[in-house]
Design an enzyme around this catalytic site. Structure first.
Site, PDB file in Angstrom:
ATOM      1  N   GLY A 119     -22.606  15.875 -36.272  1.00 22.48           N
ATOM      2  CA  GLY A 119     -22.702  15.410 -37.658  1.00 22.48           C
ATOM      3  C   GLY A 119     -23.973  15.822 -38.365  1.00 22.48           C
ATOM      4  CG  PHE A 127     -30.694  14.731 -31.319  1.00 18.96           C
ATOM      5  CD1 PHE A 127     -30.496  14.412 -29.986  1.00 18.96           C
ATOM      6  CD2 PHE A 127     -30.974  13.699 -32.211  1.00 18.96           C
ATOM      7  CE1 PHE A 127     -30.582  13.100 -29.535  1.00 18.96           C
ATOM      8  CE2 PHE A 127     -31.044  12.383 -31.779  1.00 18.96           C
ATOM      9  CZ  PHE A 127     -30.860  12.081 -30.439  1.00 18.96           C
ATOM     10  CE1 TYR A 142     -25.446   6.382 -44.655  1.00 19.09           C
ATOM     11  CE2 TYR A 142     -26.032   8.700 -44.842  1.00 19.09           C
ATOM     12  CZ  TYR A 142     -26.246   7.372 -45.183  1.00 19.09           C
ATOM     13  OH  TYR A 142     -27.255   7.051 -46.046  1.00 19.09           O
ATOM     14  CG  HIS A 190     -33.928   6.920 -39.209  1.00 20.55           C
ATOM     15  ND1 HIS A 190     -33.690   5.651 -39.628  1.00 20.55           N
ATOM     16  CD2 HIS A 190     -32.855   7.644 -39.601  1.00 20.55           C
ATOM     17  CE1 HIS A 190     -32.524   5.601 -40.252  1.00 20.55           C
ATOM     18  NE2 HIS A 190     -32.003   6.802 -40.248  1.00 20.55           N
ATOM     19  CG  ASP A 234     -21.093  -9.089 -44.461  1.00 22.68           C
ATOM     20  OD1 ASP A 234     -20.565  -8.154 -45.097  1.00 22.68           O
ATOM     21  OD2 ASP A 234     -21.441  -8.990 -43.273  1.00 22.68           O
ATOM     22  CG  PHE A 245     -31.567  -1.044 -51.355  1.00 21.50           C
ATOM     23  CD1 PHE A 245     -32.192   0.192 -51.457  1.00 21.50           C
ATOM     24  CD2 PHE A 245     -31.781  -1.977 -52.358  1.00 21.50           C
ATOM     25  CE1 PHE A 245     -33.002   0.489 -52.543  1.00 21.50           C
ATOM     26  CE2 PHE A 245     -32.594  -1.689 -53.449  1.00 21.50           C
ATOM     27  CZ  PHE A 245     -33.205  -0.451 -53.540  1.00 21.50           C
ATOM     28  CB  ALA A 246     -26.254  -3.948 -48.197  1.00 27.35           C
TER      29      ALA A 246
HETATM   30  N1  UFG Z   1     -33.755  13.804 -34.519  1.00 25.97           N
HETATM   31  C1  UFG Z   1     -34.078  14.177 -33.237  1.00 25.97           C
HETATM   32  N2  UFG Z   1     -34.292  13.188 -32.326  1.00 25.97           N
HETATM   33  C2  UFG Z   1     -34.225  11.877 -32.629  1.00 25.97           C
HETATM   34  C3  UFG Z   1     -33.903  11.508 -33.948  1.00 25.97           C
HETATM   35  C4  UFG Z   1     -33.671  12.511 -34.871  1.00 25.97           C
HETATM   36  O1  UFG Z   1     -34.144  15.356 -32.910  1.00 25.97           O
HETATM   37  O2  UFG Z   1     -34.415  11.022 -31.723  1.00 25.97           O
HETATM   38  C5  UFG Z   1     -33.510  14.851 -35.506  1.00 25.97           C
HETATM   39  C6  UFG Z   1     -32.104  14.789 -36.079  1.00 25.97           C
HETATM   40  O3  UFG Z   1     -31.216  15.517 -35.273  1.00 25.97           O
HETATM   41  C7  UFG Z   1     -32.321  15.388 -37.458  1.00 25.97           C
HETATM   42  C8  UFG Z   1     -33.738  14.973 -37.822  1.00 25.97           C
HETATM   43  O4  UFG Z   1     -34.366  14.624 -36.603  1.00 25.97           O
HETATM   44  O5  UFG Z   1     -32.269  16.757 -37.369  1.00 25.97           O
HETATM   45  C9  UFG Z   1     -33.774  13.790 -38.731  1.00 25.97           C
HETATM   46  O6  UFG Z   1     -32.934  12.793 -38.170  1.00 25.97           O
HETATM   47  P1  UFG Z   1     -32.888  11.297 -38.695  1.00 25.97           P
HETATM   48  O7  UFG Z   1     -31.935  10.549 -37.815  1.00 25.97           O
HETATM   49  O8  UFG Z   1     -34.267  10.774 -38.825  1.00 25.97           O
HETATM   50  O9  UFG Z   1     -32.322  11.442 -40.166  1.00 25.97           O
HETATM   51  P2  UFG Z   1     -30.988  12.137 -40.661  1.00 25.97           P
HETATM   52  O10 UFG Z   1     -31.394  13.424 -41.285  1.00 25.97           O
HETATM   53  O11 UFG Z   1     -29.924  12.181 -39.654  1.00 25.97           O
HETATM   54  O12 UFG Z   1     -30.463  11.066 -41.694  1.00 25.97           O
HETATM   55  C10 UFG Z   1     -31.303  10.540 -42.630  1.00 25.97           C
HETATM   56  C11 UFG Z   1     -30.884   9.126 -43.012  1.00 25.97           C
HETATM   57  C12 UFG Z   1     -29.622   9.135 -43.736  1.00 25.97           C
HETATM   58  C13 UFG Z   1     -29.652  10.139 -44.827  1.00 25.97           C
HETATM   59  C14 UFG Z   1     -29.986  11.487 -44.286  1.00 25.97           C
HETATM   60  C15 UFG Z   1     -30.013  12.554 -45.327  1.00 25.97           C
HETATM   61  O13 UFG Z   1     -30.736   8.333 -41.869  1.00 25.97           O
HETATM   62  O14 UFG Z   1     -29.421   7.855 -44.274  1.00 25.97           O
HETATM   63  O15 UFG Z   1     -31.263  11.390 -43.715  1.00 25.97           O
HETATM   64  O16 UFG Z   1     -30.447  13.723 -44.737  1.00 25.97           O
HETATM   65  F1  UFG Z   1     -28.471  10.230 -45.418  1.00 25.97           F
END
Ligand code: UFG
Length: 328
Positions: free
Chosen positions: A283, A207, A140, A188, A49, A72-73
């Site tokens: 966020g 969302f 993050y 995701h 870790d 990548f961790a």
């Molecule tokens: N979303 C939904 N419902 C879900 C999951 C996601 O509507 O169940 C939406 C989120 O609100 C967002 C989009 O889909 O608008 C993408 O969401 P993700 O969680 O797939 O990805 P994020 O954009 O939040 O984050 C990802 C990576 C991060 C990275 C970021 C950069 O997880 O590591 O992209 O944009 F930093």
């Protein structure tokens, strides 16, 4: 030899495959908290870790030929980082500081860092180029931006050379069907949609529908995980050739709204994705689209899988073949 920190995770394991294909000597360091032993395949492995300096010492002692480190961790959930910021700063920032100090003490000064589009926050313009002002909207993004700052300072003080690759939304899977995206819990968008379509979740939530975007849902730039891995390989070559420190944005330069991603998913997989529309997730940035012209010009990086349908198809093929994920 390359130390791949977090090599058992989603992007790290795709990187390992590329390193094996290239016959590039490497060893993985991973806690297996979120990574999967199965994803390591034949790569050398040290379990440990980042937050524990003794674990790092053990890895570097065991493989004194390490000359370059990839990281990548990280914890990667934007939503979770808002709820538990300390977890993110401890692992993503303080953990990397441990790693940099260990590298420095051994005279190892080449580092490839997985940064993120989340360092930008609310865009003042899109597509986002490297010089766009930074303003993370969540812990993050802050945890990653702080490491970018540390890397600048280590370069000045110790001639430490790094490449920060700011991923936009990593997605897809290796088309050979062995590696894929398997987070617990899965948050995701694309994997969540696939799990919902398979009935592994009753429904999924969209969302927010009131963003200032064409259909009110958030816009993202989805980039194939293998195209990210390829950029890392270019970074290794650059650093090994004595190159200077760089920061690059990595995306396809095309934005898709959540609604568009879900429509495309339904088209590709031929099933409906059960969904409900809900409030915004704290966020989230409304729109993140990359301008990746700098890395294209400097290193000739060219995405091999820029098509969203293909990205989703690869993710779907893996999920269908691994309904329970990696199972470890
Ligand atoms: N979303 C939904 N419902 C879900 C999951 C996601 O509507 O169940 C939406 C989120 O609100 C967002 C989009 O889909 O608008 C993408 O969401 P993700 O969680 O797939 O990805 P994020 O954009 O939040 O984050 C990802 C990576 C991060 C990275 C970021 C950069 O997880 O590591 O992209 O944009 F930093």
């Amino acid at each position: 030899m390359i130390l791949v920190v977090g090599g058992a995770g989603y992007i790290g394991s795709h990187m390992l495959k590329l390193l094996r294909d290239q016959q590039e000597p490497h060893v993985v360091f991973d806690s297996l908290e979120n990574g999967h032993r199965t994803a390591l395949q034949s790569s050398l492995f040290v379990q440990g870790d980042l937050r524990n300096p003794d674990d790092l010492k053990r890895a570097f002692d065991a493989y004194p030929e390490i000359d370059l480190v990839m990281h990548f961790a990280a914890y990667i959930s934007v939503g979770e980082s808002v709820r538990e910021p300390g977890k993110y700063y401890n692992n993503n920032t303080a953990g990397v500081l441990n790693l940099l100090e260990e590298m420095k003490s051994r005279g190892i000064g080449k580092f490839v860092f997985s940064s993120t589009a989340a360092v930008f926050g609310n865009p003042q313009y899109v597509p986002l180029d490297e010089v766009h002002p930074k303003g993370p909207l969540n812990p993050y993004g802050h945890s990653k931006l702080m490491v970018e700052q540390m890397l600048d300072d280590y370069d000045v003080a110790h001639s430490f050379k790094s490449v920060c690759l700011r991923y936009f939304n990593a997605a897809g899977a290796d088309p050979d069907g062995v590696l894929g995206e398997d987070h617990e819990p899965e948050e995701h968008l694309i994997p969540v949609a696939l799990l919902a379509a398979l009935g592994r979740r009753p429904t999924m939530k969209v969302f927010g529908t009131d963003y200032d975007t064409p259909d009110g849902t958030c816009v993202r730039d989805y980039i194939h995980v293998l195209d990210l891995a390829q950029a890392h390989l270019l970074a290794v070559r650059h650093l090994r050739a004595g190159g200077d420190s760089r920061k690059y944005n990595l995306g396809n330069g095309e934005g898709f709204s959540v609604k568009q991603v879900l429509e495309t998913t339904e088209k590709v997989i031929g099933r409906e994705v059960p969904k409900e529309y809900g409030p915004r997730r704290p966020g989230d940035s409304p729109k993140l689209i990359a301008d990746s012209s700098r890395i294209r010009q400097d290193w000739g990086w060219q995405p091999a899988y820029p098509d969203l349908e293909q990205i989703i198809d690869h993710a779907w093929k893996w999920r269908l073949a691994h309904l329970e994920g990696f199972g470890d």
